[in-house]
Design a protein around this motif. Structure first.
Motif, short mmCIF file in Angstrom:
data_model
loop_
_atom_site.label_atom_id
_atom_site.label_comp_id
_atom_site.label_asym_id
_atom_site.label_seq_id
_atom_site.Cartn_x
_atom_site.Cartn_y
_atom_site.Cartn_z
N ALA A 129 0.83 -1.21 0.00
CA ALA A 129 0.00 0.00 0.00
C ALA A 129 0.87 1.26 0.00
CB ALA A 129 -0.93 -0.02 1.22
N PHE A 130 1.95 1.24 0.77
CA PHE A 130 2.86 2.39 0.82
C PHE A 130 3.44 2.66 -0.56
CE2 PHE A 130 6.98 4.35 1.21
CZ PHE A 130 6.86 5.27 2.23
N VAL A 131 3.92 1.62 -1.23
CA VAL A 131 4.55 1.79 -2.54
C VAL A 131 3.53 2.27 -3.56
CG1 VAL A 131 5.68 0.56 -4.42
CG2 VAL A 131 6.37 0.14 -2.06
N ARG A 132 2.31 1.72 -3.54
CA ARG A 132 1.29 2.15 -4.49
C ARG A 132 0.89 3.60 -4.26
NH1 ARG A 132 -0.65 -3.02 -3.32
NH2 ARG A 132 -2.19 -2.15 -1.88
N ASP A 133 0.75 3.98 -3.00
CA ASP A 133 0.41 5.38 -2.70
C ASP A 133 1.52 6.33 -3.14
OD1 ASP A 133 -1.95 4.50 -1.65
OD2 ASP A 133 -1.30 4.62 0.45
N LYS A 156 13.82 0.60 -3.52
CA LYS A 156 13.94 -0.85 -3.43
C LYS A 156 15.32 -1.27 -2.94
CE LYS A 156 13.27 -5.07 -6.14
NZ LYS A 156 12.93 -5.63 -7.48
N SER A 157 16.35 -0.54 -3.36
CA SER A 157 17.70 -0.86 -2.88
C SER A 157 17.80 -0.64 -1.38
CB SER A 157 18.74 -0.02 -3.61
OG SER A 157 18.67 1.34 -3.22
N VAL A 158 17.12 0.39 -0.86
CA VAL A 158 17.09 0.62 0.60
C VAL A 158 16.37 -0.53 1.29
CG1 VAL A 158 16.23 2.16 2.40
CG2 VAL A 158 17.23 3.12 0.33
N TYR A 159 15.24 -0.95 0.73
CA TYR A 159 14.49 -2.07 1.30
C TYR A 159 15.34 -3.34 1.33
CZ TYR A 159 11.08 -5.89 1.40
OH TYR A 159 10.41 -7.05 1.70
N ASN A 160 16.02 -3.63 0.22
CA ASN A 160 16.85 -4.84 0.17
C ASN A 160 18.00 -4.79 1.16
OD1 ASN A 160 15.25 -5.89 -1.88
ND2 ASN A 160 16.55 -5.09 -3.51
N GLN A 161 18.58 -3.60 1.34
CA GLN A 161 19.65 -3.47 2.32
C GLN A 161 19.13 -3.67 3.74
OE1 GLN A 161 22.97 -3.09 1.50
NE2 GLN A 161 23.23 -3.56 3.68
N ALA A 162 17.91 -3.18 4.00
CA ALA A 162 17.31 -3.39 5.32
C ALA A 162 17.08 -4.87 5.58
CB ALA A 162 16.00 -2.62 5.42
N VAL A 163 16.70 -5.61 4.53
CA VAL A 163 16.53 -7.06 4.69
C VAL A 163 17.87 -7.71 5.03
CG1 VAL A 163 15.93 -9.19 3.48
CG2 VAL A 163 14.53 -7.15 3.16
N LEU A 164 18.93 -7.29 4.33
CA LEU A 164 20.25 -7.86 4.60
C LEU A 164 20.74 -7.50 6.00
CD1 LEU A 164 22.04 -7.18 1.18
CD2 LEU A 164 21.16 -9.35 2.04
N ALA A 171 7.04 -8.76 4.86
CA ALA A 171 7.46 -10.13 4.59
C ALA A 171 7.71 -10.38 3.10
CB ALA A 171 6.41 -11.11 5.12
N SER A 172 6.79 -9.93 2.25
CA SER A 172 6.95 -10.10 0.80
C SER A 172 7.33 -8.76 0.19
CB SER A 172 5.66 -10.61 0.18
OG SER A 172 4.59 -9.72 0.45
N SER A 173 8.06 -8.80 -0.92
CA SER A 173 8.55 -7.56 -1.54
C SER A 173 7.38 -6.68 -1.95
CB SER A 173 9.41 -7.89 -2.76
OG SER A 173 9.78 -6.70 -3.43
N PRO A 174 7.33 -5.44 -1.49
CA PRO A 174 6.21 -4.55 -1.85
C PRO A 174 6.33 -3.96 -3.25
CG PRO A 174 7.75 -3.39 -0.43
CD PRO A 174 8.27 -4.80 -0.54
#
Length: 374
Positions: A129-133, A156-164, A171-174
């Motif tokens: 929802a955040f990404v769509r908004d 998305k690169s920030v999100y992936n780094q946070a996962v690492l 839980a699933s990629s937004p």
């Protein structure tokens, strides 16, 4: 009255009397001219506090949520705040001297901050929802699809780094269901006649245009050397009639023969700096050099547009047109795609095919005209 005060003082904390004693009441003071003035206690607003595990003062009546600084991170409801984590990533990339990535992440952070406004969002709040908004907000503001994809790629690169890094995230990629897709831009390439007109033009009265033209030609004569590599090309890279340099983008080593055209241009701009062209300052200061490169790129592209006008060309001339022009003319000369890919320093022939797609269309159109002439 004295007995009642003693009962209140001696009452346990959980008793009604104890609760009544601890109530915060407004102070009443006498005015000098008569009457009373009521002093209300100001409610504390949340603030970002330094130190470990400190909580900003917060009252239930406030609309702004409390913020905690935990182990150097700004935390809201146990959730690392997005902007703070992006600031940390910017700092880490600066320390690793990835200045292009720093500039991209800073522009994305400013865009995300404008989207959020006064709201606070944590890493775990970056969901579908955040990404769509955010995507819809960018499109409403008139941002072109390629720029929207640029911001989403950085986020998305920030999100992936946070996962690492092991932070709690969605839980699933937004980013799986984005509607906007990058649009292919028109790849501009000059023919031989246009290149001859640029090379033969006399710009002695305009030194800034003369240098922009020469940098463009140097890129073309060196098998489409990217402008960033032209700017950072050092004299030590030229040995034994060969230019050996490592591409900034891919890190791949390339070796280019010094042709008479390249030799004349290097002799024309001989200088005392470590670089072939006197465009950079601040030896040893990587950040100053990167800023010098960005300024040079903007200045050269601006001057190349004037070069095109004076040469009577209707093409939007930029430094990158030289790279596409070399690939197109190499294809016209009969060179295989694998050879062109090697000359450009591409790691995949698919990228080279993107460069040559406009050329392939022209070939098909020419064949179609021949076939159609019954």
């Amino acid at each position: 009255r004295r007995k009642r005060q003693m009962c209140i003082r001696d009452s346990p904390k959980g008793s009604p009397a104890g609760r009544k004693k601890r109530e915060i009441r407004p102070k009443v003071r006498k005015r000098s001219g008569g009457g009373e003035r009521v002093e209300r206690r100001s409610q504390c607003r949340p603030a970002l506090l330094g130190g470990e595990n400190k909580v900003a003062p917060h009252r239930k009546t406030d609309n702004v949520p409390a913020v905690v600084v935990l182990s150097g991170h700004c935390v809201h409801d146990g959730n690392i705040i997005v902007q703070h984590y992006m600031d940390r990533q910017i700092g880490e990339r600066e320390r690793s001297e990835r200045f292009g990535s720093v500039a991209a992440l800073r522009s994305t952070r400013s865009s995300v901050a404008a989207f959020l406004g006064p709201r606070i969002a944590g890493l775990a709040d970056v969901d579908g929802a955040f990404v769509r908004d955010y995507e819809a907000w960018l499109l409403r503001r008139g941002v072109c699809p390629n720029t929207v994809c640029y911001y989403m790629r950085n986020l998305k690169s920030v999100y992936n780094q946070a996962v690492l890094d092991g932070y709690p995230v969605c839980a699933s990629s937004p980013f799986r269901f984005l509607h906007v897709r990058p649009q292919r831009t028109v790849k501009r390439a000059l023919n031989r006649e246009a290149l001859r007109r640029i090379a033969a033009a006399d710009f002695t009265a305009h030194p800034h245009l003369d240098m922009a033209r020469d940098l463009f030609l140097f890129s073309f004569f060196s098998r489409g050397m990217p402008f960033v590599d032209v700017v950072f090309l050092q004299k030590s890279a030229v040995r034994g009639g060969v230019i050996s340099y490592r591409r900034h983008k891919t890190g791949q080593w390339l070796h280019v023969e010094v042709t008479p055209q390249l030799e004349r241009l290097m002799e024309k701009y001989a200088n005392d700096s470590p670089w072939v062209f006197p465009l950079l300052e601040g030896a040893g200061d990587k950040l100053a050099q990167y800023r010098g490169y960005r300024l040079a790129l903007e200045r050269v592209n601006r001057n190349l547009k004037r070069v095109a006008q004076k040469c009577g060309l209707d093409t939007v001339l930029t430094a990158y047109v030289a790279r596409h022009s070399w690939a197109t003319l190499a294809k016209e000369s009969g060179a295989p795609v694998a050879v062109i890919s090697e000359g450009l320093g591409h790691t995949s022939e698919k990228t080279t095919q993107i460069y040559l797609k406009e050329f392939d269309r022209r070939v098909v159109d020419r064949v179609n005209r021949l076939v159609s002439s019954l």
